[in-house]
Design a protein around this motif. Structure first.
Motif, mmCIF file in Angstrom:
data_model
loop_
_atom_site.group_PDB
_atom_site.id
_atom_site.type_symbol
_atom_site.label_atom_id
_atom_site.label_comp_id
_atom_site.label_asym_id
_atom_site.label_seq_id
_atom_site.Cartn_x
_atom_site.Cartn_y
_atom_site.Cartn_z
ATOM 1 N N ALA A 178 -39.455 95.211 25.637
ATOM 2 C CA ALA A 178 -40.496 96.230 25.744
ATOM 3 C C ALA A 178 -40.721 96.848 24.377
ATOM 4 N N VAL A 179 -41.925 97.303 24.132
ATOM 5 C CA VAL A 179 -42.318 97.943 22.877
ATOM 6 C C VAL A 179 -42.296 99.444 23.093
ATOM 7 N N ARG A 180 -41.728 100.150 22.131
ATOM 8 C CA ARG A 180 -41.671 101.595 22.257
ATOM 9 C C ARG A 180 -43.075 102.191 22.254
ATOM 10 N N GLY A 181 -43.209 103.297 22.956
ATOM 11 C CA GLY A 181 -44.522 103.873 23.207
ATOM 12 C C GLY A 181 -45.372 104.131 21.986
ATOM 13 N N PRO A 182 -44.885 104.793 20.904
ATOM 14 C CA PRO A 182 -45.745 105.085 19.754
ATOM 15 C C PRO A 182 -46.335 103.865 19.084
ATOM 16 N N ALA A 183 -45.745 102.689 19.263
ATOM 17 C CA ALA A 183 -46.240 101.486 18.599
ATOM 18 C C ALA A 183 -47.057 100.604 19.518
ATOM 19 N N VAL A 184 -47.232 100.963 20.778
ATOM 20 C CA VAL A 184 -47.913 100.080 21.729
ATOM 21 C C VAL A 184 -49.362 99.874 21.337
ATOM 22 N N GLY A 185 -50.085 100.976 21.131
ATOM 23 C CA GLY A 185 -51.508 100.850 20.831
ATOM 24 C C GLY A 185 -51.777 100.109 19.548
ATOM 25 N N ASP A 186 -51.015 100.446 18.473
ATOM 26 C CA ASP A 186 -51.234 99.778 17.188
ATOM 27 C C ASP A 186 -50.851 98.312 17.259
ATOM 28 N N LEU A 187 -49.748 97.994 17.937
ATOM 29 C CA LEU A 187 -49.348 96.590 18.037
ATOM 30 C C LEU A 187 -50.346 95.808 18.872
ATOM 31 N N THR A 188 -50.881 96.420 19.932
ATOM 32 C CA THR A 188 -51.919 95.744 20.727
ATOM 33 C C THR A 188 -53.135 95.453 19.873
ATOM 34 N N HIS A 189 -53.565 96.430 19.091
ATOM 35 C CA HIS A 189 -54.730 96.239 18.227
ATOM 36 C C HIS A 189 -54.443 95.173 17.167
ATOM 37 N N LEU A 190 -53.243 95.193 16.586
ATOM 38 C CA LEU A 190 -52.892 94.208 15.551
ATOM 39 C C LEU A 190 -52.945 92.793 16.120
ATOM 40 N N VAL A 191 -52.328 92.584 17.263
ATOM 41 C CA VAL A 191 -52.324 91.236 17.860
ATOM 42 C C VAL A 191 -53.734 90.836 18.264
ATOM 43 N N ALA A 192 -54.529 91.787 18.743
ATOM 44 C CA ALA A 192 -55.908 91.474 19.133
ATOM 45 C C ALA A 192 -56.719 91.019 17.930
ATOM 46 N N GLU A 193 -56.544 91.665 16.777
ATOM 47 C CA GLU A 193 -57.272 91.244 15.584
ATOM 48 C C GLU A 193 -56.877 89.825 15.169
ATOM 49 N N LEU A 194 -55.583 89.524 15.218
ATOM 50 C CA LEU A 194 -55.144 88.171 14.857
ATOM 51 C C LEU A 194 -55.663 87.143 15.861
ATOM 52 N N LEU A 195 -55.646 87.488 17.146
ATOM 53 C CA LEU A 195 -56.197 86.570 18.144
ATOM 54 C C LEU A 195 -57.688 86.375 17.957
#
Length: 812
Positions: A511-528
């Motif tokens: 699981a990803v800690r809460g403060p990094a969820v949104g940024d990590l989702t956005h980062l992976v979405a940009e790469l995808l």
């Protein structure tokens, strides 16, 4: 000599060195010329004493030998004439030896012309023995012998003239006058030799008389011409002598011989009286010539001393001037170099320290004091001072421009943030409205359209967040509790346009800690997004990951054309360094967003060459951002250590529902975008599918447009039916939401009256609209109860926060 590219110090040194070298050369030249002249004067005085006086003695010896040789040739029968000649020859040899010895002492100081004349004299002296032999053998006439001795004596006067050649005009004239006086004595000597031979023979030819007359005239002319050049004292000595008794007797004898004629002259003049008169005058003239030469040498020495003193004074003054020029030039040059170095230091400090520091502070959002960052330096009034003042103006203008540019960038960023926030508010409301519409609708085609619109809105929200990130602000979408890594990846997949091409393989139960969820989702979405845009539409993009020593790596493979090594290196540098965003750089916005997000959470993103021929994006997530799946809600509780993305529909269920009976949306509609909740179990954007016991999201076949409104097609049923057809959108599975006790045999065909038939090949009758509506209403009520249950457990939310969403202000 090229000075382009040289340092300013070298140029200044060269600029000062040229006049200094020229001045040094002039000083050395003047000193050498003056010193040489003084040395020549001193050497001339010494040469006159050492070689000039012996040369005069040798000339007098030759003159006497000439007279005796002519007397012997006139009367060879007298034995005393031969003995006298031999005695005189011995005297001449001794004089020649003395002359050679004296000339050898000063030969090194002789000029080339003087040395040439000396060699001629030596050659003539070497031929003297041959002449003497002819005289002894009486094989030469009186006239031949007379001319031969004249040729021996003549080079000595040229030699003496070269010894006294000076740059001083007055001294040079005096030296030539002394030689002229010596030639006058030579004329008298020749006259004496001719008359002595004629008187001894008792006869005189007309030619001899004419020669005697010419010598008398030559002597008078030489004395009258040269005595006037000599100093007054020397003139007085010679004039008083010629007014004496001996010269008067000599002139009387000359007049008698000339007036008597060539026939009577030998009988008119007594030989003894003539010899006595001529010998006395010749001896006195020789003495006076020697004394005059000595006095001349004495006069030369003070002149040489004065010239040498002048040369010394000029040399000292020139050396002093040279040293003063050198010191002044060095001080001026060092001052120029010091000022230029200070100016260069100021310029380097401005360009390399102050301006970059100001730019960094402005980029960090700090306020900059213009007076402190661009102080006015005090420079002189000269040209370098004017350049320094111009540098002050330039520095101040650069800082002002940087401040204005930073203010402009900050204003543009604020505008972007303001617009993005407004767009986020509108998109949030739109998502809330779409959620409400999805709950109210009962038409499957309308529900599919709403899901499509929901997907577009989600993508718009990601772009709005990207605008916020580009502006330097933090996105408002945040979580406080951990969210499953599979849900984060699938949430990123749901924000991509071609989501159906993406295959998410098994991921560990992390699981990803809460403060990094949104940024990590956005980062992976940009790469995808990059992977799907830069790869052919018929290829799939694979996502898989694995644990590593210090965290977790997520790899995204595409099958595109890939990137060149230079472009790959540039992209990795951009991802690693996180450069300042430029408004003109619009081609790599996605990479810049990824770089900003990765830097914020210490996530490492690198691009590599994919084994499929495209590009692989490797995302390294550190351990600080990860936790075990059971640490927070939204983490699955299924067996095994791998997360397949399967979610349970109810809490407290001891056993999960069968994998082939997962809940799926209506046929033909896209999945709702994944919005992980902070307090409730997050529903994955894709329903789990059963494929030989492996749970993962698989991309469909060729990419096709989203379905339009059309009559609902007959869908396959049964646990083995395909729930994600080639169209890319999930399909509903019959009886997937019913309890096992209420499910009917999917293999049994349904009759129109609701009973199952025995013919498996018979067509399935159409369902009643009321029955479908009742089931959908029951499903909607179940969703509503679940949300109410989650809201009862969650902290109090903002009044403006809609259900199933998070507040953008408090980070929940």
């Amino acid at each position: 000599m090229r000075f382009r590219g040289k340092s300013i110090r070298r140029k200044i040194v060269a600029l000062l060195l040229v006049p200094l070298v020229s001045l040094t050369g002039l000083w050395v030249f003047a000193t050498v010329i003056t010193g040489t002249e003084a040395a020549r004067l001193l050497n001339a005085a010494e040469a006159i004493r050492t070689a000039g006086l012996p040369a005069e003695d040798l000339v007098r010896a030759l003159q006497k030998e000439r007279r005796q040789a002519l007397v012997l040739l006139a009367d060879p029968r007298r034995a005393d004439n031969l003995a006298a000649l031999r005695d005189q020859q011995a005297t001449t040899d001794r004089a020649a030896t003395a002359f050679r010895s004296g000339a050898a002492k000063v030969r090194d100081d002789m000029s080339p012309a003087t040395d040439v004349r000396f060699r001629r004299i030596e050659k003539a002296l070497g031929d003297l023995d041959g002449l003497r032999g002819k005289i002894r053998d009486d094989s030469i006439s009186r006239h031949g012998a007379f001319q031969a001795y004249n040729d021996l004596v003549e080079p000595y006067y040229a030699f003496l003239g070269s010894l006294g050649a000076f740059e001083d005009a007055e001294m040079d004239k005096q030296a030539r006058a002394l030689i002229g006086v010596a030639r006058a004595r030579e004329a008298l000597s020749r006259e004496d030799a001719l008359l002595a031979a004629a008187l001894t023979a008792g006869t005189m030819s007309r030619q001899d008389l004419r020669a005697v007359s010419d010598r008398v005239a030559e002597r008078q002319i030489l004395y009258s011409t040269n005595l006037a050049v000599l100093p007054a004292a020397d003139q007085k000595i010679f004039e008083e002598y010629w007014r004496g008794t001996a010269p008067h007797t000599l002139r009387a004898a000359e007049d008698t011989a000339i007036l008597a004629g060539y026939a009577r002259a030998p009988r008119t003049i007594d030989p003894q009286r003539w010899e006595k008169a001529a010998g006395v005058v010749l001896d006195e003239l020789a003495r006076m010539n020697t004394e005059a030469t000595g006095r001349y040498a004495d006069r030369v020495e003070p002149i040489a001393t004065r010239v040498l003193t002048k040369a010394a004074v000029a040399g000292v003054l020139g050396a002093a001037a040279l040293v003063a020029s050198l010191v002044i030039s060095l001080r001026i040059g060092r001052g120029l170099v010091r000022d230029l170095r200070q100016l260069r230091k100021e310029a380097h400090e401005v360009s390399g320290v102050r301006l970059p520091a100001v730019m960094r502070r402005l980029a960090a959002g700090e306020k900059v004091d213009l007076a402190a960052e661009a102080p006015l330096r005090d420079f002189g009034p000269d040209e370098l001072g004017q350049v320094g003042k111009a540098l002050n103006t330039l520095q101040r203008a650069a800082v002002e421009a940087a401040v204005k540019q930073a203010d402009m960038r900050r204003g543009v960023a604020d505008v972007f943030v303001n617009l993005a926030r407004r767009s986020q508010v509108l998109l949030h409301r739109q998502l809330t409205l779409l959620d409400a519409m999805e709950r109210r609708t009962e038409d499957t085609e309308e529900l599919a359209d709403l899901f499509r619109l929901d997907h577009l809105t989600t993508r718009m929200r990601r772009h709005a967040e990207g605008l916020v990130i580009l502006s330097g602000a933090a996105p408002a979408r945040q979580w406080r509790k951990p969210v499953r890594l599979m849900d984060v990846v699938r949430g990123a997949v749901a924000e991509v346009e071609d989501y159906e091409r993406i295959e998410v393989r098994r991921l560990p139960r992390l699981a990803v800690r809460g403060p990094a969820v949104g940024d990590l989702t956005h980062l992976v979405a940009e790469l995808l997004e990059n992977a799907t845009v830069f790869s052919p539409p018929h290829t799939a993009v694979q996502v898989h990951g694995q644990r590593v020593a210090n965290g977790f790596t997520l790899e995204i493979h595409d099958r595109g054309l890939g990137m060149s090594p230079d472009a790959l290196l540039e992209a990795n540098l951009r991802l690693a360094e996180t450069p300042e965003f430029e408004l003109s750089d619009t081609d790599r916005l996605g990479l810049f967003v990824v770089s900003r997000l990765a830097r914020r959470h210490d996530v490492k993103v690198t691009l590599q060459t994919s084994p499929y021929g495209g590009t692989t994006a490797v995302v390294f997530i550190p351990l600080d951002l990860l936790t075990e799946a059971g640490a927070g809600k939204g983490a699955g509780t299924g067996p095994g250590d791998e997360d397949t993305g399967e979610q349970f529909l109810a809490r407290g269920r001891t056993t999960p529902p069968p994998r082939h009976e997962a809940l799926s949306p209506a046929a033909g509609r896209p999945p709702a975008p994944a919005r992980p909740a902070a307090d409730d179990d997050v529903l994955c954007p894709f329903e789990p599918c059963a494929d030989e016991g492996e749970e993962h999201h698989r991309a469909g076949g060729a990419l096709v447009p989203l379905p339009r409104r059309r009559p609902s097609p007959q869908l396959p049923e049964g646990p083995g039916a395909e729930r994600t057809p080639s169209g890319g959108l999930p399909r509903r599975v019959r009886q997937a939401s019913l309890a096992p006790q209420l499910r009917k045999d999917p293999e049994a065909p349904r009759t129109r009256g609701g009973t199952t038939g025995t013919d498996p090949a018979g067509p399935e009758p159409e369902r009643d609209a009321d029955e479908v509506r009742a089931r959908m209403a029951a499903l909607q009520r179940g969703w509503q109860r679940g949300r109410e249950h989650n809201e009862a457990d969650a902290p109090r939310r903002s009044p403006r926060t809609a259900p199933r969403t998070t507040s953008e202000g408090d980070g929940r």
